[in-house]
Write a protein that holds these residues in place. Structure first.
Motif, PDB file in Angstrom:
ATOM      1  N   GLY A 114       7.411 -57.102  27.656  1.00 48.77           N
ATOM      2  CA  GLY A 114       7.384 -56.221  28.818  1.00 48.77           C
ATOM      3  C   GLY A 114       6.044 -55.545  29.012  1.00 48.77           C
ATOM      4  N   GLU A 115       5.431 -55.133  27.932  1.00 45.50           N
ATOM      5  CA  GLU A 115       4.152 -54.442  28.078  1.00 45.50           C
ATOM      6  C   GLU A 115       3.017 -55.389  28.436  1.00 45.50           C
ATOM      7  OE1 GLU A 115       2.121 -53.691  23.850  1.00 45.50           O
ATOM      8  OE2 GLU A 115       4.176 -52.981  23.952  1.00 45.50           O
ATOM      9  N   TYR A 116       3.065 -56.624  27.958  1.00 45.71           N
ATOM     10  CA  TYR A 116       2.001 -57.579  28.283  1.00 45.71           C
ATOM     11  C   TYR A 116       2.169 -58.197  29.665  1.00 45.71           C
ATOM     12  CZ  TYR A 116      -0.539 -57.486  23.923  1.00 45.71           C
ATOM     13  OH  TYR A 116      -1.328 -57.098  22.874  1.00 45.71           O
TER      14      TYR A 116
ATOM     15  N   GLY B 128      -2.520 -52.940  42.189  1.00 44.36           N
ATOM     16  CA  GLY B 128      -3.734 -52.413  42.805  1.00 44.36           C
ATOM     17  C   GLY B 128      -4.012 -51.019  42.291  1.00 44.36           C
ATOM     18  N   PRO B 129      -5.001 -50.343  42.870  1.00 42.95           N
ATOM     19  CA  PRO B 129      -5.368 -49.010  42.385  1.00 42.95           C
ATOM     20  C   PRO B 129      -4.297 -47.949  42.644  1.00 42.95           C
ATOM     21  CG  PRO B 129      -6.731 -49.636  44.264  1.00 42.95           C
ATOM     22  CD  PRO B 129      -5.893 -50.818  43.907  1.00 42.95           C
ATOM     23  N   TRP B 130      -3.339 -48.219  43.495  1.00 45.83           N
ATOM     24  CA  TRP B 130      -2.275 -47.272  43.799  1.00 45.83           C
ATOM     25  C   TRP B 130      -1.087 -47.382  42.840  1.00 45.83           C
ATOM     26  CZ3 TRP B 130      -3.335 -51.759  46.283  1.00 45.83           C
ATOM     27  CH2 TRP B 130      -2.359 -52.738  46.238  1.00 45.83           C
ATOM     28  N   ASP B 131      -1.075 -48.419  42.017  1.00 50.27           N
ATOM     29  CA  ASP B 131       0.102 -48.744  41.200  1.00 50.27           C
ATOM     30  C   ASP B 131       0.030 -48.088  39.822  1.00 50.27           C
ATOM     31  OD1 ASP B 131       2.492 -49.862  40.532  1.00 50.27           O
ATOM     32  OD2 ASP B 131       1.734 -51.890  40.284  1.00 50.27           O
ATOM     33  N   SER B 132       0.035 -46.773  39.780  1.00 51.91           N
ATOM     34  CA  SER B 132      -0.008 -46.061  38.488  1.00 51.91           C
ATOM     35  C   SER B 132       1.328 -46.125  37.762  1.00 51.91           C
ATOM     36  CB  SER B 132      -0.422 -44.607  38.704  1.00 51.91           C
ATOM     37  OG  SER B 132       0.533 -43.940  39.511  1.00 51.91           O
ATOM     38  N   GLU B 133       2.397 -46.411  38.490  1.00 52.75           N
ATOM     39  CA  GLU B 133       3.724 -46.494  37.875  1.00 52.75           C
ATOM     40  C   GLU B 133       3.804 -47.663  36.884  1.00 52.75           C
ATOM     41  OE1 GLU B 133       8.227 -47.297  39.420  1.00 52.75           O
ATOM     42  OE2 GLU B 133       6.930 -46.044  40.652  1.00 52.75           O
ATOM     43  N   THR B 134       3.199 -48.792  37.209  1.00 56.72           N
ATOM     44  CA  THR B 134       3.191 -49.938  36.305  1.00 56.72           C
ATOM     45  C   THR B 134       2.435 -49.629  35.023  1.00 56.72           C
ATOM     46  OG1 THR B 134       3.324 -51.463  38.168  1.00 56.72           O
ATOM     47  CG2 THR B 134       2.573 -52.370  36.086  1.00 56.72           C
ATOM     48  N   VAL B 135       1.319 -48.917  35.146  1.00 56.11           N
ATOM     49  CA  VAL B 135       0.543 -48.530  33.967  1.00 56.11           C
ATOM     50  C   VAL B 135       1.372 -47.595  33.086  1.00 56.11           C
ATOM     51  CG1 VAL B 135      -1.536 -47.353  33.173  1.00 56.11           C
ATOM     52  CG2 VAL B 135      -1.645 -48.852  35.155  1.00 56.11           C
ATOM     53  N   ALA B 136       2.076 -46.656  33.705  1.00 56.50           N
ATOM     54  CA  ALA B 136       2.930 -45.736  32.946  1.00 56.50           C
ATOM     55  C   ALA B 136       4.044 -46.491  32.238  1.00 56.50           C
ATOM     56  CB  ALA B 136       3.508 -44.675  33.872  1.00 56.50           C
ATOM     57  N   HIS B 137       4.652 -47.452  32.914  1.00 54.40           N
ATOM     58  CA  HIS B 137       5.729 -48.230  32.291  1.00 54.40           C
ATOM     59  C   HIS B 137       5.209 -49.076  31.138  1.00 54.40           C
ATOM     60  CE1 HIS B 137       8.370 -47.929  36.144  1.00 54.40           C
ATOM     61  NE2 HIS B 137       8.410 -46.841  35.402  1.00 54.40           N
TER      62      HIS B 137
END
Length: 79
Positions: free
Chosen positions: A8-10, A16-25
């Motif tokens: 899941g993490e990989y 895009g630059p707006w997608d901070s939710e994916t980075v948090a997940h």
């Protein structure tokens, strides 16, 4: 369980630059995988002390821990 968290993490890459939710997940999945790696290491230690397993079994949690730490540091997704 740890392998699923690692997958899941990989697989999580921001769109895009707006997608901070994916980075948090991805960070949450990395934290869970790291915690599961520590639990696996402790259980491995107990089983090796009881002489039910050989010492090479430490390689499995070590590989999971290394993969998780790589994702948290060098291979972390950026915005």
């Amino acid at each position: 369980m740890t392998a699923v968290q690692l997958d899941g993490e990989y697989m999580a890459n921001p769109a895009g630059p707006w997608d901070s939710e994916t980075v948090a997940h991805s960070d949450i999945a990395s934290g869970l995988a790291l915690a599961l790696s520590v639990i696996t290491t402790m259980l491995t230690w107990v089983f090796i002390k009881a002489e039910w397993l050989r010492t090479w079994w430490y390689t499995i949690p070590a590989a999971f821990t290394a993969a998780t730490l790589l994702r948290l540091t060098l291979l972390a997704p950026e915005l």
